[in-house]
Design a protein around this motif. Structure first.
Motif, short mmCIF file in Angstrom:
data_model
loop_
_atom_site.label_atom_id
_atom_site.label_comp_id
_atom_site.label_asym_id
_atom_site.label_seq_id
_atom_site.Cartn_x
_atom_site.Cartn_y
_atom_site.Cartn_z
N ARG A 183 1.13 -0.86 0.11
CA ARG A 183 -0.32 0.13 -0.02
C ARG A 183 0.90 1.01 0.22
O ARG A 183 2.43 0.59 0.56
CB ARG A 183 -0.77 0.53 1.91
N ARG A 184 -0.18 2.65 -0.50
CA ARG A 184 1.32 3.36 -0.64
C ARG A 184 1.33 4.11 0.71
O ARG A 184 0.39 3.81 1.88
CB ARG A 184 0.40 4.72 -1.18
N GLY A 185 2.59 4.52 0.92
CA GLY A 185 3.01 4.46 1.88
C GLY A 185 4.15 3.90 3.29
O GLY A 185 4.82 3.36 3.57
N ASN B 194 8.01 4.98 2.40
CA ASN B 194 7.59 5.21 2.03
C ASN B 194 7.10 5.55 0.50
O ASN B 194 7.20 6.60 -0.17
CB ASN B 194 8.03 6.87 2.53
N ARG C 185 5.18 5.42 -3.15
CA ARG C 185 4.50 6.79 -3.78
C ARG C 185 3.30 5.30 -4.37
O ARG C 185 4.17 4.57 -5.66
CB ARG C 185 5.05 7.66 -4.37
N MET C 186 2.34 6.28 -5.00
CA MET C 186 1.21 4.53 -6.22
C MET C 186 2.49 4.81 -7.77
O MET C 186 2.03 3.79 -7.96
CB MET C 186 0.87 5.48 -6.37
N GLU C 187 3.71 5.73 -8.34
CA GLU C 187 3.53 6.02 -9.70
C GLU C 187 5.05 5.89 -9.15
O GLU C 187 5.36 4.66 -10.48
CB GLU C 187 4.19 7.42 -9.52
N GLN D 213 5.33 1.86 -8.61
CA GLN D 213 4.56 0.35 -9.17
C GLN D 213 5.12 0.59 -10.39
O GLN D 213 5.38 1.01 -11.34
CB GLN D 213 2.61 0.42 -9.34
N MET E 51 0.63 -1.18 -5.45
CA MET E 51 0.70 -0.55 -4.96
C MET E 51 -1.07 -0.53 -4.42
O MET E 51 -1.83 0.03 -6.05
CB MET E 51 0.98 0.77 -5.08
N SER F 215 -4.68 1.26 -2.57
CA SER F 215 -4.65 2.43 -1.44
C SER F 215 -5.57 1.98 -0.16
O SER F 215 -4.86 0.83 0.21
CB SER F 215 -6.14 2.81 -1.90
N GLN F 216 -4.61 3.13 0.64
CA GLN F 216 -4.46 2.94 2.33
C GLN F 216 -5.63 2.54 2.40
O GLN F 216 -6.58 3.07 1.15
CB GLN F 216 -4.28 4.28 2.79
N ASP G 114 -7.96 6.05 2.33
CA ASP G 114 -8.30 6.08 1.27
C ASP G 114 -9.28 6.08 1.19
O ASP G 114 -9.91 6.95 0.47
CB ASP G 114 -7.32 5.91 0.30
#
Length: 613
Positions: A454-456, A528, A530-532, A534, A568, A570-571, A574
């Protein structure tokens, strides 16, 4: 002549309203040399009648009592007196017309008896006898004392250049001696010229002869190079020099030096010496000249004699870490040539790979290396002896294998960016093979955590490397990322671990790490995330070995893992924002709709009340 002079004394008393005839000759006295041409221009102006005027020439010899001797006329073929009749008939004495009112008397070979006062007379075509109908000039004939001879130099031991041969790049020295004895103040000019050896039409285009001027000392003692590019550029670089030396008495030596001859310098050489005098009107006049053929010179091109060989020859097989020595021998160059040489060592990859220049030695002895393929401090390129140049590898590695050649370029002048070498020659190739131990390597990559990221969170990727070989090894590896699954050629290098243990990070992010949790396992962590981030990830591995001297080398054994996909999610936090966002959007829509409806009804009712009133 006295009667004509008296007539001329009448003058132009009516010069304001009447045009007067005037005959003109160059001012005198003139000094010329026996055996050489005399050219006297005569013109008339201020005349009436035909634009084609006639001219008659008379000679008043010294001591002849002032009696004229008719030499030649434009209107009467029977005009010449006995002393000139045969010479006129043979064309030795003639009149050349420049225009209707201007001619010149030409005596092809001046004789001592031609000395005296020459008169140019123009028969009248005028309505009145006014003006000057003749003019005179004194011509003094000097004996021919000009002497020209060839002086053999130490380079050319014989008294003639016939059959002399020089290698390309050698120095050429030619000496021409000249002298003259004259009571008048005269100057000499000297021109060295050649014929053959190059395309005469290209060098002397438009000049009407195939002699090409190399260099001259003019009558005013200035040095002038030939107009051909072949000589002008070399003169500017002091490649061609002309010196004047005193040799005692009236004899002067003129020495031509060509620092380094080229094949185009071959051919027949000439020394042309001219005697000059300054006439009363201030112009230089050539009064005598003599051309001496010095002989023929043949230039042997360096390309015909240059030989380049490399030892050892054929094929050489060595174990890794062995010293390697390649010697380049250059022969066929005469010691007198003194050429400039550019020497290169070339290497082609095994199996016909691309050819590369490893090192080159400039004419000044400075060696330059191709730094991306040559190990500093482990290779040398030196001049062992005259004509012998050696390339040494103190410890040979697999990257040093290939086909080696020695390439030589010869310049006959200081080489420049645009200069074409006089000769190029390559040696035969020597194939260097290195005996390598067998190395097998395998790389396997995967995620150290479950597939749910997941993100983060921290992305943790493992690369497990296994190597099978004999001896010590080190691993050099790097992690790659492919964020565009449709284009696997657009890779991004994240981090590199070199064989010496140093690490280089290529990402702008500071929260990326690389460690080795266990032997043979290399872990990449992206904290940490980020989505980008992946996408697809891969590790690439190269094996380095150690030679007998303890130096590390690339064995050439490598492997790359399969692609690992990172997706990735989402949390949970989110996901909570989704209904909130939907609710807010719906509420706004309903509110806008209600306000619009109320406003519309109110405006309609207000309009009806206004209508009743």
């Amino acid at each position: 002549m006295a009667a004509r002079l008296a007539a001329a004394a009448v003058g132009c008393v009516l010069w304001v309203v009447v045009t007067c005839r005037e005959v003109s000759l160059p001012p005198g006295p003139l000094y010329r040399v026996a055996g050489f041409p005399l050219s006297l221009p005569c013109s008339v102006s201020g005349y009436d009648g035909s634009p084609i005027q006639d001219f008659e020439w008379f000679l008043y010899r010294n001591g002849a009592g002032g009696n004229p001797i008719g030499a030649i006329s434009t209107r009467d073929r029977n005009f010449p007196y006995a002393p000139f009749k045969s010479r006129v008939r043979a064309g030795e004495v003639r009149i050349e017309r420049d225009r209707g009112d201007m001619v010149r008397l030409v005596i092809q070979r001046l004789r001592a008896e031609d000395q005296g006062v020459w008169e140019c007379y123009t028969p009248s075509t005028d309505a009145r006898y006014l003006g000057n109908y003749s003019s005179t000039v004194t011509v003094n004939v000097m004996p021919d004392t000009l002497q020209v001879s060839y002086v053999a130099s130490s380079q050319m031991s014989s008294r003639s250049l016939a059959g002399q041969s020089l290698p390309e790049g050698a120095e050429l020295e030619l000496t021409c001696a000249a002298s003259v004895q004259s009571e008048q103040h005269t100057h000499l000019s000297v021109t060295f010229s050649a014929r053959g050896g190059v395309d005469a039409a290209a060098v002397d285009a438009g000049r009407g002869h195939n002699l090409r001027e190399i260099i001259s000392i003019a009558q005013d003692q200035s040095v002038v190079p030939g107009r051909s590019k072949l000589y002008a550029e070399r003169y500017a670089n002091r490649g061609i020099i002309l010196d004047k030396r005193k040799a005692g008495g009236e004899r002067d030596l003129y020495v031509l030096r060509i620092a380094q001859v080229v094949p185009q310098d071959g051919g027949a050489y000439f020394c042309n010496v001219a005697q000059w005098i300054r006439d009363p009107q201030g112009e230089w006049e050539k009064i005598a000249q003599r051309t001496l053929e010095l002989g023929n010179i043949t230039i042997t091109p360096l390309a015909d004699t240059l030989t380049v060989t490399v030892t050892p020859e054929g094929e050489v097989s060595l174990p890794i870490g062995s010293p390697l020595s390649l010697s380049c021998a250059i022969s066929g160059i005469s010691p007198s040539s003194r050429p400039y040489m550019l020497i290169q060592w070339l290497r082609g990859g095994p199996g016909g790979g691309a050819e590369l220049s490893l090192a080159q030695m400039a004419p000044d002895g400075v060696v330059s290396w191709r730094e991306d393929i040559v190990r500093k401090g482990e290779v040398s390129f030196e001049k062992e002896a005259e004509g012998r140049y050696t390339l040494r590898f103190f410890s040979s590695h697999p990257a040093d294998a290939g086909l080696y050649q020695c390439a030589v370029s010869i310049y006959t002048g200081l080489p420049s960016v645009t200069q074409i070498p006089a000769a190029n020659q390559r040696s035969n190739g020597v194939n260097i093979k290195l005996k390598m131990k067998a190395v097998t390597v395998r790389a396997v990559a995967g995620l150290s955590e479950g597939p749910t990221l997941r993100r983060g969170h921290t992305i943790s990727l493992l690369c497990n490397v296994s190597v099978e070989t004999v001896g010590l090894t080190q691993i050099e590896m790097r992690w790659l990322a492919f964020h565009n699954r449709e284009d696997l050629s657009s890779e991004t290098v994240l981090v590199e671990l070199r064989h010496d243990g140093t690490t280089s990070f290529h990402s702008n992010r500071s929260d990326i790490s690389l460690d080795q949790p266990t032997l043979g396992t290399y872990r990449l962590r992206i904290h940490n995330a980020r989505m980008e981030e992946q996408g697809l990830y891969q590790c690439q591995v190269t094996v380095w070995g150690q030679d007998q001297h303890g130096a590390w080398y690339n064995t050439g054994a490598s492997s790359h893992s399969s692609l690992v996909q990172v997706y990735m999610y989402s949390q949970a936090l989110d996901l909570l924002f989704i209904p909130i966002l939907v609710g807010v959007s719906s509420a706004l829509f309903v509110g806008v709709t209600v306000v619009a409806a109320v406003t519309c009804c109110f405006m309609s009712r207000l309009a009806r009340k206004s209508a009743r009133k």
